[in-house]
Design an enzyme around this catalytic site. Sequence first.
Site, PDB file in Angstrom:
ATOM      1  N   LYS A 116       0.848  -1.201   0.000  1.00 20.17           N
ATOM      2  CA  LYS A 116       0.000   0.000   0.000  1.00 20.17           C
ATOM      3  C   LYS A 116       0.885   1.254   0.000  1.00 20.17           C
ATOM      4  O   LYS A 116       2.061   1.191   0.398  1.00 20.17           O
ATOM      5  CB  LYS A 116      -0.791  -0.064   1.305  1.00 20.17           C
ATOM      6  CG  LYS A 116      -1.936   0.900   1.467  1.00 20.17           C
ATOM      7  CD  LYS A 116      -2.690   0.537   2.772  1.00 20.17           C
ATOM      8  CE  LYS A 116      -3.595   1.642   3.218  1.00 20.17           C
ATOM      9  NZ  LYS A 116      -4.531   2.072   2.193  1.00 20.17           N
ATOM     10  N   GLY A 117       0.371   2.343  -0.477  1.00 21.65           N
ATOM     11  CA  GLY A 117       1.175   3.578  -0.537  1.00 21.65           C
ATOM     12  C   GLY A 117       1.616   4.043   0.843  1.00 21.65           C
ATOM     13  O   GLY A 117       0.868   3.975   1.801  1.00 21.65           O
ATOM     14  N   GLY A 118       2.874   4.485   0.911  1.00 21.80           N
ATOM     15  CA  GLY A 118       3.355   5.148   2.126  1.00 21.80           C
ATOM     16  C   GLY A 118       3.790   4.218   3.246  1.00 21.80           C
ATOM     17  O   GLY A 118       4.114   4.651   4.347  1.00 21.80           O
TER      18      GLY A 118
ATOM     19  N   GLY B 135       6.453   2.218   3.302  1.00 20.94           N
ATOM     20  CA  GLY B 135       7.904   2.063   3.460  1.00 20.94           C
ATOM     21  C   GLY B 135       8.531   1.154   2.414  1.00 20.94           C
ATOM     22  O   GLY B 135       9.612   0.622   2.591  1.00 20.94           O
ATOM     23  N   LYS B 136       7.826   0.984   1.267  1.00 16.78           N
ATOM     24  CA  LYS B 136       8.376   0.122   0.191  1.00 16.78           C
ATOM     25  C   LYS B 136       9.753   0.609  -0.249  1.00 16.78           C
ATOM     26  O   LYS B 136      10.700  -0.158  -0.310  1.00 16.78           O
ATOM     27  CB  LYS B 136       7.455   0.157  -1.031  1.00 16.78           C
ATOM     28  CG  LYS B 136       6.089  -0.418  -0.867  1.00 16.78           C
ATOM     29  CD  LYS B 136       5.308  -0.394  -2.171  1.00 16.78           C
ATOM     30  CE  LYS B 136       5.011   1.014  -2.662  1.00 16.78           C
ATOM     31  NZ  LYS B 136       4.234   1.826  -1.759  1.00 16.78           N
TER      32      LYS B 136
ATOM     33  N   ASP C 264       8.477   4.637  -9.831  1.00 14.96           N
ATOM     34  CA  ASP C 264       7.609   5.612  -9.163  1.00 14.96           C
ATOM     35  C   ASP C 264       7.904   7.008  -9.720  1.00 14.96           C
ATOM     36  O   ASP C 264       9.020   7.511  -9.575  1.00 14.96           O
ATOM     37  CB  ASP C 264       7.921   5.562  -7.658  1.00 14.96           C
ATOM     38  CG  ASP C 264       7.092   6.587  -6.878  1.00 14.96           C
ATOM     39  OD1 ASP C 264       7.133   6.565  -5.640  1.00 14.96           O
ATOM     40  OD2 ASP C 264       6.412   7.401  -7.552  1.00 14.96           O
TER      41      ASP C 264
HETATM   42  N1  LIG Z   1      10.739   1.951   9.855  1.00 11.21           N
HETATM   43  C1  LIG Z   1      10.620   3.282   9.639  1.00 11.21           C
HETATM   44  N2  LIG Z   1      10.824   4.150  10.657  1.00 11.21           N
HETATM   45  C2  LIG Z   1      10.696   5.485  10.468  1.00 11.21           C
HETATM   46  N3  LIG Z   1      10.358   6.070   9.285  1.00 11.21           N
HETATM   47  C3  LIG Z   1      10.139   5.237   8.242  1.00 11.21           C
HETATM   48  C4  LIG Z   1      10.256   3.817   8.345  1.00 11.21           C
HETATM   49  N4  LIG Z   1       9.986   3.281   7.118  1.00 11.21           N
HETATM   50  C5  LIG Z   1       9.699   4.316   6.293  1.00 11.21           C
HETATM   51  N5  LIG Z   1       9.799   5.486   6.949  1.00 11.21           N
HETATM   52  C6  LIG Z   1       9.530   6.862   6.447  1.00 11.21           C
HETATM   53  O1  LIG Z   1       8.177   6.842   5.956  1.00 11.21           O
HETATM   54  C7  LIG Z   1       8.075   7.649   4.775  1.00 11.21           C
HETATM   55  C8  LIG Z   1       7.517   6.791   3.624  1.00 11.21           C
HETATM   56  O2  LIG Z   1       8.505   5.801   3.354  1.00 11.21           O
HETATM   57  P1  LIG Z   1       8.668   5.283   1.833  1.00 11.21           P
HETATM   58  O3  LIG Z   1       8.773   6.438   0.898  1.00 11.21           O
HETATM   59  O4  LIG Z   1       9.753   4.272   1.857  1.00 11.21           O
HETATM   60  O5  LIG Z   1       7.256   4.589   1.630  1.00 11.21           O
HETATM   61  P2  LIG Z   1       6.641   4.060   0.230  1.00 11.21           P
HETATM   62  O6  LIG Z   1       5.735   2.931   0.541  1.00 11.21           O
HETATM   63  O7  LIG Z   1       7.709   3.834  -0.763  1.00 11.21           O
HETATM   64  O8  LIG Z   1       5.820   5.338  -0.166  1.00 11.21           O
HETATM   65  P3  LIG Z   1       5.204   5.619  -1.624  1.00 11.21           P
HETATM   66  O9  LIG Z   1       4.073   4.647  -1.810  1.00 11.21           O
HETATM   67  O10 LIG Z   1       4.790   7.043  -1.518  1.00 11.21           O
HETATM   68  O11 LIG Z   1       6.335   5.388  -2.604  1.00 11.21           O
HETATM   69  C9  LIG Z   1       9.490   8.173   4.488  1.00 11.21           C
HETATM   70  O12 LIG Z   1       9.626   9.459   5.058  1.00 11.21           O
HETATM   71  C10 LIG Z   1      10.394   7.208   5.236  1.00 11.21           C
HETATM   72  O13 LIG Z   1      11.610   7.814   5.654  1.00 11.21           O
END
Ligand SMILES: Nc1ncnc2c1ncn2[C@@H]1O[C@H](COP(=O)(O)OP(=O)(O)OP(=O)(O)O)[C@@H](O)[C@H]1O
Length: 332
Positions: free
Chosen positions: A15-17, A19-20, A44
């Site tokens: 899912k979006g956001g 931490g992928k 992305d």
């Molecule tokens: N374990 C963690 N602890 C603290 N912050 C985290 C952790 N994992 C991710 N983040 C923070 O959460 C935010 C979203 O992380 P990330 O961009 O990796 O998610 P994503 O799933 O790739 O988002 P998107 O779908 O928008 O690409 C970023 O600011 C990242 O630094």
Amino acid sequence: MVSGTERKYYMLGGKGGVGKTSCAASLAVKFANNGHPTLVVSTDPAHSLSDSFAQDLAGGTLVPVEGPYSPLFALELNPEKAKEEFRSATQISGGSGIKDFMDGMGLGVLAEQLGELKLGELLDTPPPGLDETIAISKVMQFLESQEYNMFTRIVFDTAPTGHTLRLLSLPDFLDKSIGKILKLRQKIASASSAIKSVFGQEGTPKPDATDKLEQLRERMIKVRELFRDTTSTEFIIVTIPTVMAISESSRLCASLKMEDVPVKRLIANQILPPSTSDCKFCAMKRKDQSRALDMIQNDPELSSLMLIQAPLVDVEIRGVPALQFLGDIVWK
Ligand SMILES: Nc1ncnc2c1ncn2[C@@H]1O[C@H](COP(=O)(O)OP(=O)(O)OP(=O)(O)O)[C@@H](O)[C@H]1O
């Protein structure tokens, strides 16, 4: 995950956001620090890989990332460009598609009769997930080249869930659609040569357009085979401990299994670390999280996966040192 030198592909999705990108980038750093020349790829458009590595990685070519022990390259593919490539591969002689081409040759009626495939739809509104599919097939082109065959680990930071699901079934859709376009071309070519012999009219599909379609179709077949190769590919689901995210991860897992995509690991990311002095908010949050983690244990799809719990860390995950720190926690 780091053992063995044969090439392996890891696709992180969810899912979006959740931490992928952070998990994908930290896994790539882990591989590179364990002796694997590694490529990390994102489709992305938000250039989240550049944010994660705190380095400008845009441009659609492989960019070296400074820091890890072994070569680590990153590739941010622009899905829009990939889509344009698809359109040009199916475009004929300057028209907007086969329909124009047929009309241009006074064969509009023939087009109606031959219209086995809603070609206009395919050309004018490419199906969702097309750009990821073509982006992944472009990566495979890179990897087949002499210059980049050294990579033994490839990590994909895939698009949020919806697209990824469509992406998985898309190669089949494209394979069939391109097959129909090629058959239609064949009919046009024979019809036009018949007309040419009677009226001496010029105009047949440009051979290179057909070649491009054939290449695209071969690449789609390779992408589909890559997704299903249990010896070299693994899809890792990333989620956060909320009821909504767990439910979506369960659906994603079921769909991946239906598409025969190998899934073994589930990362539950951003879990509140243990604390002695919980404020009211944290106590509520922790209760929700443990309810969500219990859901994983009781979920028919997710309970069979290896669960990795990643804590919410109090530093911004940006740059190779922070990614190394997260990687040491997540990818033990
Ligand atoms: N374990 C963690 N602890 C603290 N912050 C985290 C952790 N994992 C991710 N983040 C923070 O959460 C935010 C979203 O992380 P990330 O961009 O990796 O998610 P994503 O799933 O790739 O988002 P998107 O779908 O928008 O690409 C970023 O600011 C990242 O630094």
